[in-house]
Design an enzyme around this catalytic site. Structure first.
Site, PDB file in Angstrom:
ATOM      1  N   ARG A 116       0.811  -1.222   0.000  1.00  0.00           N
ATOM      2  CA  ARG A 116       0.000   0.000   0.000  1.00  0.00           C
ATOM      3  C   ARG A 116       0.847   1.277   0.000  1.00  0.00           C
ATOM      4  NH1 ARG A 116      -5.733  -0.199   1.184  1.00  0.00           N
ATOM      5  NH2 ARG A 116      -6.363  -2.012  -0.009  1.00  0.00           N
ATOM      6  N   ARG A 165      -3.323   6.604   0.085  1.00  0.00           N
ATOM      7  CA  ARG A 165      -3.760   7.799   0.827  1.00  0.00           C
ATOM      8  C   ARG A 165      -2.734   8.405   1.770  1.00  0.00           C
ATOM      9  NH1 ARG A 165      -9.239   4.982   2.470  1.00  0.00           N
ATOM     10  NH2 ARG A 165      -7.676   3.354   2.566  1.00  0.00           N
ATOM     11  N   ARG A 173      -6.363  11.674  -6.878  1.00  0.00           N
ATOM     12  CA  ARG A 173      -7.651  11.023  -6.631  1.00  0.00           C
ATOM     13  C   ARG A 173      -8.783  12.048  -6.654  1.00  0.00           C
ATOM     14  NH1 ARG A 173     -11.588   9.310  -3.375  1.00  0.00           N
ATOM     15  NH2 ARG A 173     -11.900   7.096  -2.923  1.00  0.00           N
ATOM     16  N   ASP A 229      -6.441  -2.765  -8.139  1.00  0.00           N
ATOM     17  CA  ASP A 229      -7.077  -3.384  -6.985  1.00  0.00           C
ATOM     18  C   ASP A 229      -7.318  -4.853  -7.282  1.00  0.00           C
ATOM     19  OD1 ASP A 229      -8.377  -2.233  -4.332  1.00  0.00           O
ATOM     20  OD2 ASP A 229      -9.531  -3.964  -4.989  1.00  0.00           O
ATOM     21  N   TYR A 242     -15.009 -12.319  -1.419  1.00  0.00           N
ATOM     22  CA  TYR A 242     -15.758 -11.142  -1.878  1.00  0.00           C
ATOM     23  C   TYR A 242     -16.892 -11.532  -2.826  1.00  0.00           C
ATOM     24  CZ  TYR A 242     -12.411  -7.903   0.198  1.00  0.00           C
ATOM     25  OH  TYR A 242     -11.645  -7.185   1.082  1.00  0.00           O
TER      26      TYR A 242
HETATM   27  O1  CP3 Z   1       0.299   0.463  -3.196  1.00  0.00           O
HETATM   28  C1  CP3 Z   1      -0.232  -0.639  -3.395  1.00  0.00           C
HETATM   29  O2  CP3 Z   1      -0.159  -1.574  -2.566  1.00  0.00           O
HETATM   30  C2  CP3 Z   1      -0.883  -0.881  -4.737  1.00  0.00           C
HETATM   31  C3  CP3 Z   1      -2.287  -0.768  -4.844  1.00  0.00           C
HETATM   32  C4  CP3 Z   1      -3.260  -1.690  -4.122  1.00  0.00           C
HETATM   33  C5  CP3 Z   1      -4.552  -1.252  -3.743  1.00  0.00           C
HETATM   34  N1  CP3 Z   1      -5.252  -2.318  -3.276  1.00  0.00           N
HETATM   35  C6  CP3 Z   1      -5.034   0.125  -3.867  1.00  0.00           C
HETATM   36  C7  CP3 Z   1      -6.201   0.540  -3.084  1.00  0.00           C
HETATM   37  C8  CP3 Z   1      -3.186  -3.043  -3.817  1.00  0.00           C
HETATM   38  C9  CP3 Z   1      -2.016  -3.998  -3.981  1.00  0.00           C
HETATM   39  C10 CP3 Z   1      -4.460  -3.426  -3.286  1.00  0.00           C
HETATM   40  C11 CP3 Z   1      -4.813  -4.805  -2.891  1.00  0.00           C
HETATM   41  C12 CP3 Z   1      -6.064  -5.056  -2.162  1.00  0.00           C
HETATM   42  N2  CP3 Z   1      -7.286  -4.515  -2.382  1.00  0.00           N
HETATM   43  C13 CP3 Z   1      -6.200  -6.026  -1.149  1.00  0.00           C
HETATM   44  C14 CP3 Z   1      -5.108  -6.953  -0.679  1.00  0.00           C
HETATM   45  C15 CP3 Z   1      -4.135  -6.293   0.222  1.00  0.00           C
HETATM   46  C16 CP3 Z   1      -4.552  -6.222   1.651  1.00  0.00           C
HETATM   47  O3  CP3 Z   1      -4.679  -5.094   2.160  1.00  0.00           O
HETATM   48  O4  CP3 Z   1      -4.726  -7.263   2.276  1.00  0.00           O
HETATM   49  C17 CP3 Z   1      -7.534  -6.016  -0.723  1.00  0.00           C
HETATM   50  C18 CP3 Z   1      -8.149  -6.879   0.369  1.00  0.00           C
HETATM   51  C19 CP3 Z   1      -8.213  -5.069  -1.507  1.00  0.00           C
HETATM   52  C20 CP3 Z   1      -9.660  -4.740  -1.500  1.00  0.00           C
HETATM   53  C21 CP3 Z   1      -9.890  -3.353  -1.141  1.00  0.00           C
HETATM   54  N3  CP3 Z   1      -9.575  -2.275  -1.945  1.00  0.00           N
HETATM   55  C22 CP3 Z   1     -10.468  -2.851   0.033  1.00  0.00           C
HETATM   56  C23 CP3 Z   1     -10.917  -3.709   1.204  1.00  0.00           C
HETATM   57  C24 CP3 Z   1     -10.498  -1.465  -0.091  1.00  0.00           C
HETATM   58  C25 CP3 Z   1     -11.146  -0.474   0.841  1.00  0.00           C
HETATM   59  C26 CP3 Z   1     -10.424  -0.331   2.126  1.00  0.00           C
HETATM   60  C27 CP3 Z   1      -9.677   0.954   2.145  1.00  0.00           C
HETATM   61  O5  CP3 Z   1      -8.463   0.906   2.439  1.00  0.00           O
HETATM   62  O6  CP3 Z   1     -10.296   1.985   1.935  1.00  0.00           O
HETATM   63  C28 CP3 Z   1      -9.890  -1.119  -1.311  1.00  0.00           C
HETATM   64  C29 CP3 Z   1      -9.634   0.231  -1.844  1.00  0.00           C
HETATM   65  C30 CP3 Z   1      -8.243   0.615  -2.184  1.00  0.00           C
HETATM   66  N4  CP3 Z   1      -7.375  -0.150  -2.882  1.00  0.00           N
HETATM   67  C31 CP3 Z   1      -7.616   1.846  -1.871  1.00  0.00           C
HETATM   68  C32 CP3 Z   1      -6.355   1.810  -2.447  1.00  0.00           C
HETATM   69  C33 CP3 Z   1      -5.316   2.903  -2.472  1.00  0.00           C
HETATM   70  C34 CP3 Z   1      -8.263   3.017  -1.142  1.00  0.00           C
HETATM   71  C35 CP3 Z   1      -9.024   3.776  -2.159  1.00  0.00           C
HETATM   72  C36 CP3 Z   1      -9.126   5.239  -1.877  1.00  0.00           C
HETATM   73  O7  CP3 Z   1      -9.996   5.603  -1.080  1.00  0.00           O
HETATM   74  O8  CP3 Z   1      -8.366   6.001  -2.484  1.00  0.00           O
END
Ligand code: CP3
Length: 353
Positions: free
Chosen positions: A23, A27, A36, A73, A150
């Site tokens: 991550r 953010r 964003r 994602d 999911y």
């Molecule tokens: O920098 C990185 O790691 C690359 C980008 C990345 C994102 N999601 C961007 C993202 C990666 C590798 C993921 C993987 C992901 N997505 C996982 C596996 C990793 C982990 O944390 O276990 C999972 C379970 C998801 C599903 C997902 N996507 C959720 C549950 C959420 C919402 C939770 C949250 O943090 O708000 C997302 C959204 C998401 N994916 C964001 C980002 C930057 C937040 C979006 C935003 O509001 O800008």
């Protein structure tokens, strides 16, 4: 090119341990929040290859990490299979439909990355241009069990009780769905590799919701098939959050590296990784992300301890899960710099006369 992470993955001796953070694009970075806001939403950002490329490269400059990870994602795969989702602010992902019956399963379609995930493929091309060989690019996808969670539940869950119920109540249907996810994911990752990602990581974020027996019997065969399809093409890392109770089974997969979460004992993991069937495995991890709320001195001390326990060889430094959104950029940088400055601690040795 800074190919440190690729050399570490080959098991070579390295001058220092490579580092990146799960991550790292997101953010925590004001420049991410800016893009964003311009995009208007997460999905809008995701679907726009120029913006996705921009935020992928941001952490390379902001943190000085040794790899970029594709900004995307894991949920784009179920969407490409026919289940669209939305990311609801402060709530999380929400799917309009779920898969709970044979009829639901029959509605799903095979994934053709060039058609269904064109925006990701285009982003990879732009990222490679923007990186210009500075650091390798990590591609990724969700692992079959996490995507299954999911698709069955349609939203996040604390214990994934519905998904686990389906494994027991509908074993054949569950296996068919896991098989379809595996096929779609393999096709997707092969397409990422063809576009030029240098290594890939599988995120099994909800591995911790299953017992060892259930994971080994019902999930691991799909993981094995998926990893075997990619092995030999690029290095593959398997990160199974909460999967420490079946670490030995993960280490037996034909992957290059296993990502450790922050709850896993590093010294035990290293011993098991060295003894893994076939060849010793690379370990990636695993600083507790909450350590980054501490002062920089503490971050340095904890990072040093982590690397003393993991060792310099076959190690990729990372957090044991993603950066939390409110961790300051300075503290993320303190972690990266601590890894870069690391020198093995001289332990006091007792000599017996
Ligand atoms: O920098 C990185 O790691 C690359 C980008 C990345 C994102 N999601 C961007 C993202 C990666 C590798 C993921 C993987 C992901 N997505 C996982 C596996 C990793 C982990 O944390 O276990 C999972 C379970 C998801 C599903 C997902 N996507 C959720 C549950 C959420 C919402 C939770 C949250 O943090 O708000 C997302 C959204 C998401 N994916 C964001 C980002 C930057 C937040 C979006 C935003 O509001 O800008």
């Amino acid at each position: 090119m800074n190919d440190l992470i690729l050399r570490a993955l080959r098991g070579e001796e390295v001058e220092r341990v490579p580092v990146w953070m799960m991550r790292q694009a997101g953010r925590t970075l004001p420049e991410y929040r800016e893009v964003r806001a311009k995009a208007g939403g997460f999905k809008e950002l995701l679907f726009n290859p120029e913006w996705a490329a921009e935020v992928t490269v941001q952490p390379v400059d902001a943190y000085g990490v040794d790899a970029a990870i594709l900004f995307s994602d894991i949920l784009v795969v179920p969407e490409a299979m026919g289940l669209p989702y939305e990311l609801v602010e402060k709530v999380g992902p929400r799917f309009g439909q779920t898969v709970r019956s044979a009829r639901d399963l029959a509605q799903l379609s095979p994934v053709e990355p060039d058609r269904d995930l064109r925006y990701v493929m285009d982003a990879i091309g732009l990222i490679r241009k923007a990186l210009d060989g500075r650091v390798p690019l990590i591609g990724f996808a969700g692992a079959p069990w996490t995507i299954f969670c999911y698709m069955v539940e349609g939203k996040g869950s604390k214990d994934w009780a519905l998904a686990r119920r389906m494994l027991w109540e509908e074993p054949a249907l569950s296996d068919a769905l896991l098989g379809q996810i595996t096929e779609a994911t393999a096709t997707y990752l092969e397409a990422q590799i063809a576009e030029g990602v240098d290594l890939v990581q599988l995120f099994d974020s909800w591995a911790g919701s299953l017992s060892r027996d259930l994971y080994v019997q019902r999930i691991l065969p799909h993981m094995h098939a998926l990893v075997a399809r990619l092995a030999g093409k690029v290095p593959v890392t398997v990160f199974a959050k909460g999967g420490g109770h079946f670490l030995q089974d993960l280490l037996a997969l034909p992957c290059t590296a296993v990502g450790l979460d922050w709850q896993t004992d590093r010294r035990i993991a290293r011993r098991l990784a060295d003894e893994a069937p076939g060849a010793p495995k690379v370990l990636q991890g695993n600083l507790d992300p909450s350590v980054l709320y501490a002062n920089p001195g503490t971050i340095r001390a904890e990072t040093t301890r982590m690397l003393d326990e993991l060792g310099m060889t076959r190690t990729i430094a990372n957090l044991g899960h993603g950066l939390y959104p409110d961790i300051s950029v300075d503290h993320g940088r303190a972690f990266v710099e601590a890894v870069k400055a690391y020198q093995p601690t001289q332990r006091e040795t007792t000599t017996t006369a």
